[in-house]
Design a protein around this motif. Structure first.
Motif, PDB file in Angstrom:
ATOM      1  N   UNK A  91      39.528  35.269  48.852  1.00 52.32           N
ATOM      2  CA  UNK A  91      39.619  35.328  47.106  1.00 52.32           C
ATOM      3  C   UNK A  91      40.581  36.114  46.730  1.00 52.32           C
ATOM      4  N   UNK A  92      41.571  35.846  45.843  1.00 52.61           N
ATOM      5  CA  UNK A  92      42.681  36.710  45.298  1.00 52.61           C
ATOM      6  C   UNK A  92      42.292  37.413  43.953  1.00 52.61           C
ATOM      7  N   UNK A  93      42.279  38.691  43.930  1.00 52.34           N
ATOM      8  CA  UNK A  93      41.999  39.243  42.637  1.00 52.34           C
ATOM      9  C   UNK A  93      43.001  39.896  41.903  1.00 52.34           C
ATOM     10  N   UNK A  94      42.675  40.215  40.602  1.00 49.46           N
ATOM     11  CA  UNK A  94      43.851  40.819  39.949  1.00 49.46           C
ATOM     12  C   UNK A  94      44.421  42.294  40.555  1.00 49.46           C
ATOM     13  N   UNK A  95      43.301  42.960  41.175  1.00 48.49           N
ATOM     14  CA  UNK A  95      43.469  44.255  41.771  1.00 48.49           C
ATOM     15  C   UNK A  95      42.553  45.250  41.030  1.00 48.49           C
ATOM     16  N   UNK A  96      42.682  46.452  41.639  1.00 47.94           N
ATOM     17  CA  UNK A  96      41.746  47.519  41.254  1.00 47.94           C
ATOM     18  C   UNK A  96      42.359  48.449  40.361  1.00 47.94           C
ATOM     19  N   UNK A  97      41.742  48.494  39.022  1.00 44.55           N
ATOM     20  CA  UNK A  97      42.450  49.311  37.674  1.00 44.55           C
ATOM     21  C   UNK A  97      42.532  50.628  38.445  1.00 44.55           C
TER      22      UNK A  97
END
Ligand code: HEC
Ligand SMILES: [Cu+2]
Length: 412
Positions: A91-97
């Protein structure tokens, strides 16, 4: 200790360790040599080298971290079997802030870490520090295609203005030297890798730099801004002397050119004869390279084997062959200012802007074939050949050249 001082202190300690670690590279010949910036011999070059190491190590650490993460991800997520190869991507996520903010923060810290010493070095190298200004020795360097003139405003000669030399800048060791940078034609750049550099010499602009040689020594300099055909061989030397030797040198240089008594008995003495020079032949010997400062000292004294009759003939030819129109020889007939001052030519270790060692053979080579040594030089173009047509206008026999060489070598 203030926080900025302790910051600097830890940087210095780190740098000394890194310096020690780089010694094998230096002694192994990888980063050594006459024009190596890794062998700093004065405070300005040392501050520039420190800055280089700060930048190298900060960027080096970043490189290692990024490469490690890349290697980790590549190995961890690589396809291990047939099924993996055809699997859906995870699964592709936006990233970890937090990670993203953390990376931005780390980049800022890294940049500040480089910026603080950079600004410090810019201010430090710009001009002689205030607390040392009263010890400053001042010289003016003027770039010409393709050589350097050096003027000594502190050494005035009665009726002749400041002391002028060429291609070898002699300075007092252990003192800050402020070099005013000028040019007569195009943009040049003044660079003595082991002492300081580089700052451009720009038409109609008064630039300057400062440098200091901690110990007496012999250093190589180089024009560092492309300035035409012979730019690559527009070199010079810096000779740093202790205070007493420097005073003796200036006293001698301020004297008019040396005149040699003519004695009739010397007429039969042999002339130097050399032939068969190769284009781009090396200009100096390993013996000279091994101990250039000693060689410089030897050059300050007249040679025992001088031939007074030949010298007198050379002095006459210097006028007859129009050399005198381009070269100044103070106290003799030379009055020109478009070429290097030759008043004490015999006391210099190099010829043609640091390119050839000043030996009888090399001087002969330069005067008979200047264009082979330095293509396009302004002694050949305009002196030996017509500037417009390129036709030869000055011919010298080998007898003429030997006499001219003997004369120039007598000018200590
Ligand atoms: C048209 C002007 C001109 C004439 C004429 C001329 N020269 Fe030069 N000379 C120069 C210039 C310019 C240079 C510097 C060349 C360079 O390094 O690019 C030079 C360099 C030299 C140098 C090397 C100086 C140094 O410190 O590096 C010597 C020695 C010299 N000339 C001797 C002579 C002799 C001897 C004659 C006469 C046969 C002569 N020159 C005629 C312009 C001239
Ligand atoms: Cu130049």
């Amino acid at each position: 200790m203030s926080s900025s001082a302790s910051f600097r202190h830890s940087i210095r300690r780190g740098l000394s360790a890194l310096f020690a670690a780089s010694i094998p590279l230096y002694t192994g010949g990888w980063i050594g040599g006459h024009q190596s910036t890794f062998d700093a011999k004065g405070p300005v070059a040392a501050s520039q080298l420190d800055l280089f190491y700060v930048t190298l190590w900060v960027t080096g650490i970043i490189f290692v971290l990024v490469a490690a993460v890349l290697a980790y991800a590549t190995l961890k997520f690589k396809a291990r079997n047939e099924a993996d190869e055809h699997a859906e991507p995870p699964p592709q996520g936006h990233g970890n802030p937090l990670v993203e903010l953390g990376l931005i923060g780390a980049s800022v810290v890294a940049l500040v870490f480089i910026a603080v010493p950079t600004l410090e070095a810019i201010w430090y190298t710009y001009d002689v520090p205030d607390d040392r200004r009263d010890q400053t020795y001042e010289v003016t360097a003027v770039g010409y295609q393709w050589w350097f003139k050096f003027e000594y405003p502190n050494e005035q000669i009665d009726g002749a203005g400041p002391l002028v030399t060429a291609n070898e800048l002699v300075i007092p060791a252990g003192r800050p030297v402020r070099v005013n940078l000028r040019t007569i034609d195009v943009i040049h750049s003044f660079w003595v890798p082991k002492l300081a550099g580089k700052v451009d010499m720009i038409p109609n602009r008064g630039n300057h730099l400062w440098l200091q040689a901690d110990e007496p020594g012999y250093f190589w300099g180089q024009c560092a801004e492309f300035c035409g055909q012979s730019h690559a061989v527009m070199r010079f030397r810096v000779i740093a002397l202790n205070e007493a030797d420097f005073a003796a040198w200036t006293a001698n240089q301020k004297k008019d050119a040396r005149a040699v008594e003519t004695t009739a008995s010397a007429d039969a003495a042999p002339r130097a004869q050399f032939a068969g020079f190769r284009v781009n032949e090396a200009g100096w010997s390993p013996e000279f390279d091994a101990n250039p400062l000693d060689n410089w000292v030897q050059k300050q004294f007249p040679e025992k084997s001088e031939n007074p009759a030949l010298i007198a003939e050379g002095r006459r030819l210097f006028v007859e062959k129009a050399c005198a129109g381009c070269h100044n020889i103070r106290g003799h007939e030379g009055v020109g200012i478009t070429g290097p001052d030759l008043t004490h030519m015999g006391s210099r270790t190099t010829i043609a802007a640091g390119l050839l060692e000043n030996t009888t053979r090399n001087l002969y080579r330069w005067i008979s074939e200047p264009h082979h040594v330095k293509p396009g030089n302004k002694m050949w173009v305009g002196g030996y050949t017509d500037r417009e047509t390129g036709n030869r206008i000055l011919e010298l026999t080998s007898e003429d050249v030997s006499a001219l060489v003997a004369y120039l070598e007598s000018l200590k």
